[in-house]
Write a protein that holds these residues in place. Sequence first.
Motif, PDB file in Angstrom:
ATOM      1  N   CYS A 248      43.915  -1.689 -49.729  1.00  0.00           N
ATOM      2  CA  CYS A 248      43.377  -2.890 -49.088  1.00  0.00           C
ATOM      3  C   CYS A 248      41.897  -2.990 -49.419  1.00  0.00           C
ATOM      4  O   CYS A 248      41.229  -1.975 -49.663  1.00  0.00           O
ATOM      5  N   GLN A 249      41.397  -4.210 -49.406  1.00  0.00           N
ATOM      6  CA  GLN A 249      39.975  -4.405 -49.672  1.00  0.00           C
ATOM      7  C   GLN A 249      39.150  -3.627 -48.670  1.00  0.00           C
ATOM      8  O   GLN A 249      39.477  -3.546 -47.488  1.00  0.00           O
ATOM      9  N   GLY A 250      38.080  -3.045 -49.150  1.00  0.00           N
ATOM     10  CA  GLY A 250      37.221  -2.213 -48.325  1.00  0.00           C
ATOM     11  C   GLY A 250      37.358  -0.749 -48.674  1.00  0.00           C
ATOM     12  O   GLY A 250      36.411   0.030 -48.533  1.00  0.00           O
ATOM     13  N   MET A 251      38.534  -0.347 -49.177  1.00  0.00           N
ATOM     14  CA  MET A 251      38.741   1.054 -49.540  1.00  0.00           C
ATOM     15  C   MET A 251      37.821   1.482 -50.675  1.00  0.00           C
ATOM     16  O   MET A 251      37.377   2.636 -50.727  1.00  0.00           O
ATOM     17  N   SER A 252      37.528   0.563 -51.593  1.00  0.00           N
ATOM     18  CA  SER A 252      36.643   0.918 -52.702  1.00  0.00           C
ATOM     19  C   SER A 252      35.243   1.242 -52.192  1.00  0.00           C
ATOM     20  O   SER A 252      34.563   2.116 -52.730  1.00  0.00           O
ATOM     21  N   ASP A 253      34.791   0.556 -51.128  1.00  0.00           N
ATOM     22  CA  ASP A 253      33.493   0.845 -50.537  1.00  0.00           C
ATOM     23  C   ASP A 253      33.470   2.224 -49.893  1.00  0.00           C
ATOM     24  O   ASP A 253      32.435   2.905 -49.900  1.00  0.00           O
ATOM     25  N   LEU A 254      34.596   2.636 -49.334  1.00  0.00           N
ATOM     26  CA  LEU A 254      34.688   3.941 -48.693  1.00  0.00           C
ATOM     27  C   LEU A 254      34.810   5.067 -49.709  1.00  0.00           C
ATOM     28  O   LEU A 254      34.314   6.175 -49.498  1.00  0.00           O
ATOM     29  N   CYS A 255      35.460   4.784 -50.826  1.00  0.00           N
ATOM     30  CA  CYS A 255      35.704   5.797 -51.847  1.00  0.00           C
ATOM     31  C   CYS A 255      34.508   6.001 -52.780  1.00  0.00           C
ATOM     32  O   CYS A 255      34.254   7.110 -53.254  1.00  0.00           O
ATOM     33  N   SER A 256      33.769   4.940 -53.026  1.00  0.00           N
ATOM     34  CA  SER A 256      32.677   4.968 -53.997  1.00  0.00           C
ATOM     35  C   SER A 256      31.694   6.126 -53.817  1.00  0.00           C
ATOM     36  O   SER A 256      31.390   6.839 -54.782  1.00  0.00           O
ATOM     37  N   PRO A 257      31.175   6.372 -52.609  1.00  0.00           N
ATOM     38  CA  PRO A 257      30.224   7.490 -52.463  1.00  0.00           C
ATOM     39  C   PRO A 257      30.830   8.840 -52.802  1.00  0.00           C
ATOM     40  O   PRO A 257      30.121   9.735 -53.293  1.00  0.00           O
ATOM     41  N   MET A 258      32.131   9.018 -52.558  1.00  0.00           N
ATOM     42  CA  MET A 258      32.776  10.302 -52.855  1.00  0.00           C
ATOM     43  C   MET A 258      32.684  10.620 -54.343  1.00  0.00           C
ATOM     44  O   MET A 258      32.444  11.761 -54.748  1.00  0.00           O
ATOM     45  N   ILE A 259      32.873   9.593 -55.165  1.00  0.00           N
ATOM     46  CA  ILE A 259      32.834   9.783 -56.616  1.00  0.00           C
ATOM     47  C   ILE A 259      31.421  10.132 -57.081  1.00  0.00           C
ATOM     48  O   ILE A 259      31.227  10.931 -57.991  1.00  0.00           O
ATOM     49  N   MET A 260      30.439   9.542 -56.435  1.00  0.00           N
ATOM     50  CA  MET A 260      29.060   9.800 -56.804  1.00  0.00           C
ATOM     51  C   MET A 260      28.600  11.196 -56.377  1.00  0.00           C
ATOM     52  O   MET A 260      27.768  11.812 -57.035  1.00  0.00           O
ATOM     53  N   LEU A 261      29.164  11.689 -55.278  1.00  0.00           N
ATOM     54  CA  LEU A 261      28.700  12.965 -54.712  1.00  0.00           C
ATOM     55  C   LEU A 261      29.489  14.168 -55.192  1.00  0.00           C
ATOM     56  O   LEU A 261      28.978  15.289 -55.163  1.00  0.00           O
ATOM     57  N   LEU A 262      30.737  13.965 -55.603  1.00  0.00           N
ATOM     58  CA  LEU A 262      31.585  15.074 -56.031  1.00  0.00           C
ATOM     59  C   LEU A 262      31.979  14.869 -57.486  1.00  0.00           C
ATOM     60  O   LEU A 262      32.641  13.887 -57.825  1.00  0.00           O
ATOM     61  N   GLU A 263      31.573  15.775 -58.329  1.00  0.00           N
ATOM     62  CA  GLU A 263      31.758  15.611 -59.774  1.00  0.00           C
ATOM     63  C   GLU A 263      33.221  15.617 -60.179  1.00  0.00           C
ATOM     64  O   GLU A 263      33.637  14.852 -61.041  1.00  0.00           O
ATOM     65  N   ASP A 264      34.018  16.496 -59.566  1.00  0.00           N
ATOM     66  CA  ASP A 264      35.429  16.587 -59.924  1.00  0.00           C
ATOM     67  C   ASP A 264      36.207  15.441 -59.288  1.00  0.00           C
ATOM     68  O   ASP A 264      36.127  15.209 -58.077  1.00  0.00           O
ATOM     69  N   GLU A 265      36.961  14.722 -60.088  1.00  0.00           N
ATOM     70  CA  GLU A 265      37.701  13.556 -59.593  1.00  0.00           C
ATOM     71  C   GLU A 265      38.684  13.925 -58.499  1.00  0.00           C
ATOM     72  O   GLU A 265      38.833  13.195 -57.513  1.00  0.00           O
ATOM     73  N   ALA A 266      39.362  15.070 -58.647  1.00  0.00           N
ATOM     74  CA  ALA A 266      40.333  15.497 -57.640  1.00  0.00           C
ATOM     75  C   ALA A 266      39.648  15.801 -56.313  1.00  0.00           C
ATOM     76  O   ALA A 266      40.160  15.460 -55.239  1.00  0.00           O
ATOM     77  N   ASP A 267      38.483  16.433 -56.359  1.00  0.00           N
ATOM     78  CA  ASP A 267      37.743  16.728 -55.127  1.00  0.00           C
ATOM     79  C   ASP A 267      37.335  15.434 -54.425  1.00  0.00           C
ATOM     80  O   ASP A 267      37.409  15.320 -53.197  1.00  0.00           O
ATOM     81  N   ALA A 268      36.902  14.450 -55.220  1.00  0.00           N
ATOM     82  CA  ALA A 268      36.525  13.152 -54.655  1.00  0.00           C
ATOM     83  C   ALA A 268      37.742  12.476 -54.017  1.00  0.00           C
ATOM     84  O   ALA A 268      37.645  11.876 -52.940  1.00  0.00           O
TER      85      ALA A 268
END
Length: 466
Positions: A248-268
Amino acid sequence: MWRNPGLPADSYYQVRPECTDVPKTRFKIKAGKTLSPRKWQAAFTPEGYLDISKTLSRIYRGASGIHPSIRGEVWEFLLGCYDPKSTFDERDEIRQHRRLQYVRWKEECRQIFPVVGSGRFITAPVITEDGQPIQEPLVILETNQDRSAETGNGTNQSRINGSCSEMVRKLTSHGPLDQKVIQWLLTLHQIDGVELQFYEKEDGDGELGLDVHRTDRTLVFYEKQENLSKLWDILAVYAWIDTDVGYCQGMSDLCSPMIMLLEDEADAFWCFERLMRRLRGNFRCTESSVGVETQLSNLAEITQVIDPKLHQHLDALGGGDYLFAFRMLMVLFRREFSFCDSLYLWEMMWALEYDPDLFSIYEEPELNGEKAGGSKGRTKSIRHYGKFERENMKNGAVNSESPLPISIFLVASVLKDKSSMLLQEARGLDDVVKILNDMTGNLDAKKACSSAMKLHKKYLKKAKKP
């Protein structure tokens, strides 16, 4: 260890030079005011056990939150990815197991739709609701007009979408598709362009929607195609495993910081998955309702208790359903604060709400029954809980079916802060929305958390009265 005394916290999240109107952070990284890498490392025993009570105290007593270089690691604990009473070796074993699980899920998705994991993402629908591939070239061209103008690479993107249709034709050549596969394929292009009412108007053109391509578009980080694709992949895999909610819309906003802070995609991915454990109820939709409406009703109840005049005024304006607060709850204030300040707000919320049983509850679902009944047998000290959670325990709120999250009290504190202006100037719902939109970038995250805690205590006290 510290770059410079008083370095702005958002210096770690580079903004594109042409984006000159981006709100600045209120926080600076200062020795003694931020949970530093040195203090974080010192919080572990030689075996790897984390002193969570000391860590929580340092987060919400400090003036600048968590140092950006360790933010991702700390978030994994705050969100329940790991048990603070685990060792380094135990966490390494869990981490490797989860990474393999993510790879398996991603491979399942790739076998169905090879764009997943290819470093690309789609912007056009590739399948109809009855499972037939979309072959109309106009759909591809229309969907890629905006991206072509922005990237100058419309031909390549159209080729991608064209090849997507070919992938679906090959998939359907073996017979009718399973309904789960159809639903997932219908979701994929929505990850890049889903629409959700009440969310956001883009550039005043009347079109609603926020997608992967537009998520945090002011940041240099997302100028790279590989980072956009990583975000799309994580959301695609999540939509595959969570069939009840999907994307649903809004999930990308919640997920985005995880990708920036955690280098490994699986960890994010797993950090995002743990966050969604808290928030997925907000995204669960039916034909007649959206899950967040429950929290909006709770917000109305809280406002009626702590500021009855404001509630009565909002209700008279036709805002008694509090839909004007929809966005704040769905994406946890990502629009109301600068990027950096919203991260600070999140970690403050999670530290204040922290429950040391979180890891066990997520890993062992059968403990949910104990938790709902108020069982705290696994924990030795109340100091291991966040201050907000302690207040719930102290007042017996933990025995309710679903204790109210601090996010609702944060919204209530914002409304309380703007109460005089809303009462004096709001003559319609448009005025309410304008007043709340005008505060974007002008809110103090630390003050908001402090006000939310005070309102929480006040609400619990008044709610207990017969």
